[in-house]
Structure formats: C-alpha cells, structure tokens
Scaffold this active site. Structure first.
Site, PDB file in Angstrom:
ATOM      1  N   HIS A 136       0.559  -1.268   0.036  1.00 19.80           N
ATOM      2  CA  HIS A 136      -0.086   0.068   0.002  1.00 19.80           C
ATOM      3  C   HIS A 136       0.793   1.385  -0.029  1.00 19.80           C
ATOM      4  CE1 HIS A 136      -3.190  -3.024   0.992  1.00 19.80           C
ATOM      5  NE2 HIS A 136      -3.818  -2.146   0.279  1.00 19.80           N
ATOM      6  N   ARG A 159     -10.096   4.643  -2.288  1.00 20.99           N
ATOM      7  CA  ARG A 159      -9.915   3.901  -1.050  1.00 20.99           C
ATOM      8  C   ARG A 159     -10.142   4.861   0.034  1.00 20.99           C
ATOM      9  NH1 ARG A 159      -5.439   2.400  -4.751  1.00 20.99           N
ATOM     10  NH2 ARG A 159      -5.062   0.117  -4.569  1.00 20.99           N
ATOM     11  N   GLU A 168     -10.732 -10.152  -5.396  1.00 22.52           N
ATOM     12  CA  GLU A 168      -9.217  -9.928  -5.199  1.00 22.52           C
ATOM     13  C   GLU A 168      -8.790 -11.548  -4.186  1.00 22.52           C
ATOM     14  OE1 GLU A 168      -8.451  -6.310  -2.856  1.00 22.52           O
ATOM     15  OE2 GLU A 168     -10.242  -6.576  -1.695  1.00 22.52           O
ATOM     16  N   ASN A 176      -3.787  -6.384  -7.110  1.00 21.99           N
ATOM     17  CA  ASN A 176      -2.574  -6.280  -6.191  1.00 21.99           C
ATOM     18  C   ASN A 176      -2.813  -7.474  -5.004  1.00 21.99           C
ATOM     19  OD1 ASN A 176      -2.432  -3.923  -7.311  1.00 21.99           O
ATOM     20  ND2 ASN A 176      -3.047  -2.562  -5.762  1.00 21.99           N
ATOM     21  N   ASP A 177      -4.022  -7.723  -4.694  1.00 18.93           N
ATOM     22  CA  ASP A 177      -4.427  -8.611  -3.685  1.00 18.93           C
ATOM     23  C   ASP A 177      -4.670 -10.198  -4.274  1.00 18.93           C
ATOM     24  OD1 ASP A 177      -4.086  -7.698  -0.993  1.00 18.93           O
ATOM     25  OD2 ASP A 177      -5.835  -6.594  -1.419  1.00 18.93           O
ATOM     26  N   ARG A 182       2.249  -9.473  -0.149  1.00 17.82           N
ATOM     27  CA  ARG A 182       2.621  -8.256  -1.070  1.00 17.82           C
ATOM     28  C   ARG A 182       3.735  -7.158  -0.243  1.00 17.82           C
ATOM     29  NH1 ARG A 182      -3.246  -5.204  -1.725  1.00 17.82           N
ATOM     30  NH2 ARG A 182      -2.103  -3.190  -2.207  1.00 17.82           N
ATOM     31  N   CYS A 205      -8.884  -2.419 -11.000  1.00 18.66           N
ATOM     32  CA  CYS A 205      -8.408  -1.382 -10.212  1.00 18.66           C
ATOM     33  C   CYS A 205      -7.084  -1.583  -9.619  1.00 18.66           C
ATOM     34  CB  CYS A 205      -9.527  -0.612  -9.295  1.00 18.66           C
ATOM     35  SG  CYS A 205      -9.715  -2.091  -8.144  1.00 18.66           S
TER      36      CYS A 205
HETATM   37  C1  PEP Z   1      -6.081  -4.490  -5.021  1.00 20.17           C
HETATM   38  O1  PEP Z   1      -5.790  -5.382  -4.120  1.00 20.17           O
HETATM   39  O2  PEP Z   1      -5.663  -4.653  -6.066  1.00 20.17           O
HETATM   40  C2  PEP Z   1      -6.667  -3.048  -4.930  1.00 20.17           C
HETATM   41  C3  PEP Z   1      -6.910  -2.293  -5.585  1.00 20.17           C
HETATM   42  O3  PEP Z   1      -6.755  -2.844  -3.441  1.00 20.17           O
HETATM   43  P1  PEP Z   1      -5.499  -2.448  -2.437  1.00 20.17           P
HETATM   44  O4  PEP Z   1      -4.517  -2.328  -3.298  1.00 20.17           O
HETATM   45  O5  PEP Z   1      -6.057  -1.197  -1.812  1.00 20.17           O
HETATM   46  O6  PEP Z   1      -5.682  -3.599  -1.580  1.00 20.17           O
HETATM   47 MG    MG Z   2      -6.911  -5.186  -2.070  1.00 22.22          MG
END
Ligand code: PEP
Ligand code: MG
Length: 584
Positions: A195, A302, A433, A456-457, A467, A504
């Site tokens: 993050h 977010r 995710e 991302n997740d 991550r 996203c």
């Molecule tokens: C993700 O997990 O891809 C996402 C957009 O949310 P975050 O990065 O805030 O976990």
């Molecule tokens: Mg996420």
C-alpha cells in the site's frame, strides 16, 4: 562529499531531487534520526511535556472508565502505566538527550525504549518480556500524542524539497509525507505492490525500494537524486549532476504534458473500441495531482486513507461532506467508494486491533466492517446520503464468500427501510481479489451490480506471496501466466454474465498491464490519477485485434519472465509510438 550510486527496485516513476531526510523506525512509527538546531531545543522540550501530560490524562481516562465497568483491580494496570510516565530516571534520561544531545523528542523516547529492550532481551522468560512491554507501551502513547499534535513526528522542513530515506515504505510514511515537499522516497524494504507503493504512485512521488541499509548509507542532509523508472539513487551529487537530473525530469514532464492534450477525450483504442479509463483516489487532495476532467469517473476511492489520516473515526456528517466533495468534481460520472479496508498493513491509530500472526489473511476489509457494524452503518449511511449529489457506488473489499455479500445486502435493506424512502439505493459492487471470489463469479454476479478486480491482492493470495514482504517479493509476479489466465477468465465471465467488470489493481496503470488487460477483454480500467492521460494515449496507439492476440500469447507463456518480456517489449514499442505522436 562522496558520491555513491545505490541500486534498488522501481516503485514509482519520475525523477526527484532534494536533500536526504533520513528516518528510522520506532516501535510503531517512522521517526526522524535528527539533531535539532539549538534554537529549537526549548520548543521541542515543551512539545514533549505537553504530549506526556496528554498521554497521562488519556491513560487516567481509560483507568476511570475501566474501574467503572470492570472494577478497580482491572483498572490498576493503567495506574501503573501512568507511573511509568512519571518515572524520574526515565524523565532524566529523555530530558538529558534532548537538552545535551539535542535529539528530537521522538528519537529521545526511542532511545529509552531501546534501552529497556536491550536490558530485557538478554533475560529469559515470558514474564520478563511482558515487563519490557509494560515499560514500553506507555511511552508509545506519548509517541502517538506527539504524532497527533503536529501531524507528523517526522518534523520535516516545510521549505526546500527533500528525499525521504527510510527503512520501510509504509502507508503511514507516505501519507504523512504528502503534505510536505517530498520529491522522492528511498527505502530498504517494502513490496512493489504494497500500500505504501500504491500511495507513492498515486501522489506521483518517485520512489525506489530494496536499497539495502539505505538509512545507514545515505547521510542526513546530503543531496540525492531518485530515478524512479530505473530504480536508481545517486547520493552526494554535485551541482552539475543536479542540473542534468532536472533537465531529464523536465523532459519527462514534457511528454506527460503533451499526452495530456488528448486526455479529456473518451478512452478508446486506435480502431475505436471503447475502453473507459477512470482514476483511483485515496483522498480529495489527490485531485490536485491530475486533471479530474480527464478521468471518466473514479473506479476506486480507497476510503480507509481518510480514516487513517485522522485522530478519530469521522462522523457520518464529516464522511458525507468528503464523499460529496468528490462527487461534485465528477458530475455525471460514477464514483466508486470502497468501504473501509483496514487491517493488514493499514491500521487506524485510534483503534486497537488484535495482534495477528498472519494479518493479510486475517481480520481485514469487509471482515472488520461486518464486525464493527455500527461504524460500517455510519459509512453506508453517509454514502447513501452522498448519492444525492452524484453517481456514488459502493465497492466491498476482501469478499471471499456470497454469505458476506448477503450480510451487507441485509444491512443496506434495513438502512433503506429505516429511512422511510429518504435514502437512494446504492449500486453495490464486489472486489474480486480473493481467488475464492474469482471462482464464484456467477453466484456473486446474481446478487451484486458490478465487479472490480483487485490484482494487487489477487496476486498475493493466488501465489501465497505477501505483497509487503521483501523476502518473497521476487515471487510476487503480476505478469505470471497463471495470473494472466485468471484475468482472462474473469474478463470473459464478466462479459458472459453481462456484469460491468473493471480492473482497479496497480497493473492497470502500468503500460504492459494496460495493454494486456484491454486485450484480455476488460473495457474499464481504473488507474492512479496521474496515469490516466498516459493510459488513454497508449490505448490510442493500439488495435484491439493485436491486443487480443498479445493477451492470448502472454497467457500461453510458461513462465513469468517470458510473459513479462513479451508484454514489456510491446509496451516499449507502443510507448515510443505514443511519444512520437505527442510530438516530442
Ligand atoms: C487491489 O488489491 O488490487 C486493490 C486495488 O486494493 P488495495 O491495493 O487497496 O488492496
Ligand atoms: Mg486489495
């Protein structure tokens, strides 16, 4: 001054030049390893006293409340904590470090904490460790008070640009830098898709991680250049090198300015296939970093960062005002507000969450909201009220089962029923995710209004790779064919189920990812605000047929290296074409 070149990993692009501001990590926060000018010592000592008294008062309040509810015995622990903050030996040490060595109060407190830890570290037994914690915890309360008081324990200067050099790229480090002239970030640890990294890109701060022992190798105050794209850092640079870097930074900005010309047009490929490009936001302040008119809406807001920046939970009215202020900037366009996604590496200072040995898999996202129902309802109500000002939509993070979605549906139904028709219905979306959600698209699609894929997740959970953990970051591969195949399957399912499906996650805003995702079949991408214009310009250089083939070929590769190579070569060619067309 000796010049040194430090190698790391690219996290956020751009060229940043400034004086190094070295911070080290204390028990709960980043603090400056800093010696104060003699003129600031008296003021710093006063700041320390105020914070200490506030911490004592806060502990005494908790002590009285606990005594009322559970009895004097349970409350005694807080009395002991107050006594720790009045301990004459500890106070003598802190005051001496501040007065004689001119240490900032946060750093002086940290010295004291280090002393306890060293003392008890050598001793065996859980009781000894608990004792160390008993002595340390009250001082953490003082650190928190110092932090809340000036909004930044870092004590960064407000004038010239600085390069923040820290051990770890945490979200709090980046959020706190946002209001200061931070021109670049250099860290030893942190994940490329953590993050903290997401925020650095969002705030357009060039950043490099993986620079080993960065806080020891870079000297506080020396001039530093961060080359974000290359993952390279030059420390101890001379004036000529600074001028060269400035020229390069200017050239890159020029390209960005040139592509911005087209940015207000709808997103589409060269052959006219429509691909909407929306922006990811963390705060209304992000709107200063790019042209909101360029984004076809907000694909991900977010909301947790609003909660993280504050000293207490925002009221319904406060939240509503913030949500409305964002909606007003996007008239006639959707704004997707993701409900609170705390837990993992995102913590609220004013809520103690349980210690978890595996927080990424623990109490996070929707799981927290469904337990803190009262707070969740405040947020849902604020969003429903804000919908009067625009096209607000709600996105649920970390959904892993249909039952969770149903619980939220039941809550919002109750909310509407209680409002006697005064609240409008909010379209409800699910983040894809967690792999289990990616395998249950049909079931989820029947009961929600849209999907948004959080790559991302998804990568983190698909590969069982944290991550945020630098030890395994080599294994964190968004371009691994297995992930690419999952993404193609999600895009196809979204189309078959006729459910709007956007992406996203960060890869949507990286040239290789933008091209792959369009080719995989996604018709909506949400990227960090400053990259909206580039993503649109890049898509205009490509035909959808060629992108489809590219996506099929990448997903058919056997290794991440092959797939990434293929996509990055394609991205480099399209990027060149984009620069050529922009007239640079
Ligand atoms: C993700 O997990 O891809 C996402 C957009 O949310 P975050 O990065 O805030 O976990
Ligand atoms: Mg996420």
């Amino acid at each position: 001054m000796t010049r040194q070149e430090l190698k790391g990993v690219s996290v956020s692009p751009g060229v940043g030049i400034g004086a190094a501001f070295v911070v080290v990590r204390s028990g709960h926060e980043a603090i400056a390893r800093r010696v104060l000018p003699a003129s600031q010592v008296a003021e710093a000592m006063e700041r320390f006293e105020t914070a200490r008294i506030r911490a004592i008062e806060a502990l005494q309040r908790v002590q009285s409340a606990t005594a009322r509810e559970f009895g004097i015995q349970d409350a005694a622990i807080y009395g002991a904590q107050v006594a720790v903050l009045k301990d004459p030996d500890a106070l003598r040490l802190i005051r001496r470090l501040m007065r004689d060595e001119r240490l900032a109060p946060e750093f002086a407190i940290q010295q004291l904490i280090n002393k306890f830890e060293k003392l008890f570290d050598g001793l065996e037994g859980g009781a000894m460790k608990n004792w160390a914690a008993d002595l340390r915890d009250p001082w953490q309360v003082v650190l928190r008070e110092l932090d809340l008081e000036d909004g930044s324990a870092l004590g960064m200067p407000s004038g010239a640009g600085i390069i923040l050099v820290a051990e770890e790229l945490t979200p709090s480090l980046v959020t706190r830098s946002h209001s200061h002239p931070v021109r670049g970030i250099v860290c030893a640890r942190g994940g490329r898709f953590s993050h903290g990294a997401v925020l650095a890109r969002s705030f357009a701060i060039p950043a490099v991680i993986g620079v080993e022992n960065a806080t020891d190798r870079v000297r506080h105050g020396e001039p530093v250049i961060v080359f974000g794209e290359e993952g390279r850092v030059l420390a101890g640079v001379d004036a000529e090198q600074q001028v060269q870097a400035l020229t390069l930074a200017e050239e890159r900005k020029e390209v960005r300015r040139a592509v911005a010309g087209l940015a207000r047009e709808p997103g589409r490929t060269a052959d006219g296939t429509r691909i909407e490009v929306l922006a990811n936001l963390e705060s209304p302040r992000d709107l200063e970093l790019f042209d909101p008119e360029a984004a076809e809406g907000v694909g991900l807001f977010r909301t947790e960062f609003l909660f993280m920046e504050r000293a207490e939970f925002p009221s319904e009215r406060e939240q509503c005002e913030i949500y409305e202020s964002v909606l007003q900037r996007f008239p006639g366009r959707p704004v997707v507000f993701r409900t609170l996604d705390v837990g993992g590496d995102k913590r609220l200072r004013y809520f103690r969450t349980p210690h978890e040995s595996n927080p990424a898999m623990g109490w996070r996202g929707l799981r927290v909201s469904l337990q803190w129902r009262d707070l969740f309802l405040v947020q849902l109500r604020a969003l429903a009220v804000a919908r009067r000002s625009g096209d607000a939509r709600v996105l649920l993070p970390m959904v892993s089962a249909l039952e969770e979605l149903r619980e939220v549906q039941a809550l919002v139904e109750q909310l509407y029923a209680d409002s006697n028709g005064s609240l409008q219905r909010l379209p409800l979306g699910v983040m894809i995710e967690v792999p289990a959600a990616a395998m249950a698209l049909r079931d989820l699609a029947r009961e929600c209004d849209f999907f948004s894929v959080g790559t991302n997740d998804l990568v983190q959970y698909l590969y069982a790779v944290d991550r945020d953990n630098p030890w395994v970051s080599e294994l964190y591969q968004p371009y691994h064919p297995a992930h690419l195949r999952v993404l193609r399957a999600i895009a196809r399912a979204g189309e078959r189920l006729a459910l709007p499906t956007s992406v996203c996650g960060e890869m949507a805003g990286h040239a290789a990812g933008t091209l792959f995702l369009a080719g995989a079949g996604f018709r909506s991408l949400s990227v960090a605000g400053p990259f909206v214009a580039e993503a649109k310009a890049l898509l205009r250089t490509a035909d959808i047929g060629a992108l489809r083939q590219l996506a099929v070929r990448a997903a058919a590769c056997a290794t991440a290296r092959e797939a990434q190579g293929l996509l990055e070569d394609a991205a480099a060619a399209h990027w060149k074409e984009m620069v050529r067309r922009s007239g640079r």
